[in-house]
Design an enzyme around this catalytic site. Sequence first.
Site, short mmCIF file in Angstrom:
data_model
loop_
_atom_site.label_atom_id
_atom_site.label_comp_id
_atom_site.label_asym_id
_atom_site.label_seq_id
_atom_site.Cartn_x
_atom_site.Cartn_y
_atom_site.Cartn_z
N GLY A 239 88.01 83.81 70.12
CA GLY A 239 88.89 83.08 69.01
C GLY A 239 88.23 83.73 67.48
O GLY A 239 87.97 84.70 67.28
N SER A 240 88.32 82.69 66.61
CA SER A 240 88.50 83.03 64.99
C SER A 240 86.93 83.58 64.46
O SER A 240 87.04 84.10 63.40
CB SER A 240 88.77 81.86 64.33
OG SER A 240 90.05 81.51 64.63
N THR A 241 86.02 83.57 65.47
CA THR A 241 84.78 84.18 64.99
C THR A 241 84.69 85.70 64.62
O THR A 241 84.08 86.03 63.74
CB THR A 241 83.49 83.88 66.02
OG1 THR A 241 84.13 84.32 67.24
CG2 THR A 241 82.98 82.44 65.88
N LYS B 23 87.42 86.88 63.16
CA LYS B 23 88.25 87.35 62.30
C LYS B 23 87.35 88.22 60.96
O LYS B 23 88.25 88.77 59.87
CB LYS B 23 88.81 86.11 61.56
CG LYS B 23 90.00 85.54 62.49
CD LYS B 23 90.34 83.93 61.83
CE LYS B 23 91.49 83.53 62.82
NZ LYS B 23 91.77 82.28 62.41
#
Length: 695
Positions: free
Chosen positions: A384-386, A388
């Site tokens: 997921g967004s980790t 980014k």
Amino acid sequence: MMVTKADPEKKRKKSQVPFRLNVLFLVVFFLFSVLILRLGVLQIVNGEEKRLESEAVEEVIARKEAPRGKLLDSNFREVVGNEPFFSLTYTKTVDTKAKDTMRIAEWLADRLGVTEDQIKKITERDKKDYFIAKQDVTKMLEERLSKKEKKLSDKDQYIALVNKITEEEINSLTDKDIKILAYKRAMDTGYAYSAQRIKTNLNNEEVSVISENLGDLPGVDIMADSKRIYPYGDSTIFGQVKQIPKSKTDYFMSMGYDRSDQVGISGLEDQYENVLRGTKEKSVYLTNPKTGATIGEPKTIPGQRGKDIVLTLDMELQFHLEKILEEEILRAKPLGGNDLLDSAYIVMMNPKTGEIKGIAGKKYKDGKFTNDSYGALFDAYEMGSTVKGATVLTGLQHGYIGTGEVIYDTPFTKNGMNKSSWRNMGYINDLDALRMSSNVYMFNIMDRMIGPEHWTQTYAKARFSFNQFGLGVKTGIDFPNEAVGYEGKPPEGESGTLYDLGIGQFDTYTTMQLLQYVSTIANDGYRVKPQLVKEIREPATNSESHGKLLKRFEPEILNKIDVDQKHIERVQQGFWQVMHATGGTAKGYFDDPAKYHNPAGKTGTAQRIIRHPRTGNIVEKHNLTLVGYAPFENPEIAFAVVVPEGTPQNGNQKINKYIGQRALEAYWNLKEEYGENAATVTGNLEKESEEDSAE
């Protein structure tokens, strides 16, 4: 005529000469007698042995295992040690007869009894062989084999005879027979001149009985042995020690091992086998090359315990991390939609040195927890967004976005796709995108990467950039068979998954890769190799000292991201805002500089649509992740948290943040509590290093 009188003194001296000669002759006679007697003994009594010895041109070496080295944590607490016990061994020679082993097996069975483990190892073939051994084999061959079978080779005749032993005959073996067989089987399993364990964990009475009768039990001995103990619990990271697996027998034999040796088969026991392995005690036998008979008593060369390994782990921190995982899993499971939330992982590391301070994993099944530290190295998930931070740095590095560039966050529509952030954020820049976790900002970066080349080249380009952080490649940790995750395979001609790659919902990574990624950002773009072992030392001579330092593992830089420092600082600032600025996705959990030492980081939630393994229904689950480091200005600890199969309902995604909170708090509390001791240890190590260098 005049008569002279004899001189008495001359007469006395004259009479002494024959006496002295007689004594001399007697002494010479005695010496010759001793010499003749000695020659007679050598020729008659020891003649055959000396003749064989003069003909001996071969040495056979028998070895006994030495205890393995210990594993110590970073504060020299023993985390894997050895518990001593006595084992009964049997060493046969090439001229050992079956009747010899049978006699000894009977003696041992009568006086020692057998364990359940010994009985379990007995096979049906063992029972058939034993039944035949008790009979007149020649008579059995004559009575049971056909004329055709009698023409076979001796080996094939025996096999034919074994196949004719009935179940009834096997069942006729008594309990005493089974006990004898248990010993005989173990004794026959060994190889010539190799000490074979035939019973372990002897009690004092058994040791006494064997010791008193060793003279009547050729080949039998009592060996000091040991087994691994785990004062702080058995972490899967430490690994296991077992007898050499059949699949690796040839390899270990080529390295000088014996088939009955115990070796590390997993984890650090496997990785550092050549260090932890002790130096065996050797017994050197002289043998006659023609008969194989041994000559005289063997020469014994003492062995030595294996070298000790000092880990980077702090077992007290490790204990806290494992407890935190258990408590947070139990707190989250009762909440709606978390029926599949059964595991969680966390790893903490010094981002500058690569020293792993703690690595914990827990699985919950059937009402109890099991350790699963392995999962942090082998289980890969969409994070997921980790990730980014890697996406933004890729955009800045290659000019797909400019520093501070503003993009309007609204549903992203292209080629029939409709993708959006978790909410419409309006006009945002790169810092805002990290702080509030914008998907649309990342979609725009990935979209701008698409060039005239085939779409697969764009995936390769993005992945290569991610690899520089440690995502999708081996981290280099000193641990066997580290996993690298899975690269998603997009359908031909479909580029939608490229956008998912940019928000961490396509490729999979391990917790350790996620940790190396955030550490690289914390460390100004330097990717450092994670390390579980800090030092190798000689075995300590007593419990109050440490063995001599043999090797210290220095930090190893694997690569430096090819990006301007100002761009790295831009992402670092975005990570700080995640935990401290208004709208930051983790502000409510970490915005306490005194308590958490001003951390920076990134949250993540990877959506997964799966078929429920029990109900068969299509359900939505989430991998809940978190990365971070502290202090922001001068990082000394980084961490990664992964909780698979959670759900966003009722705010349950907080479990990743709760774990991160408590882990950071535990780290700083322990440092404050043991800071002086840690400094003392460091000082001692530096002093020892200087002394070793002087030597």
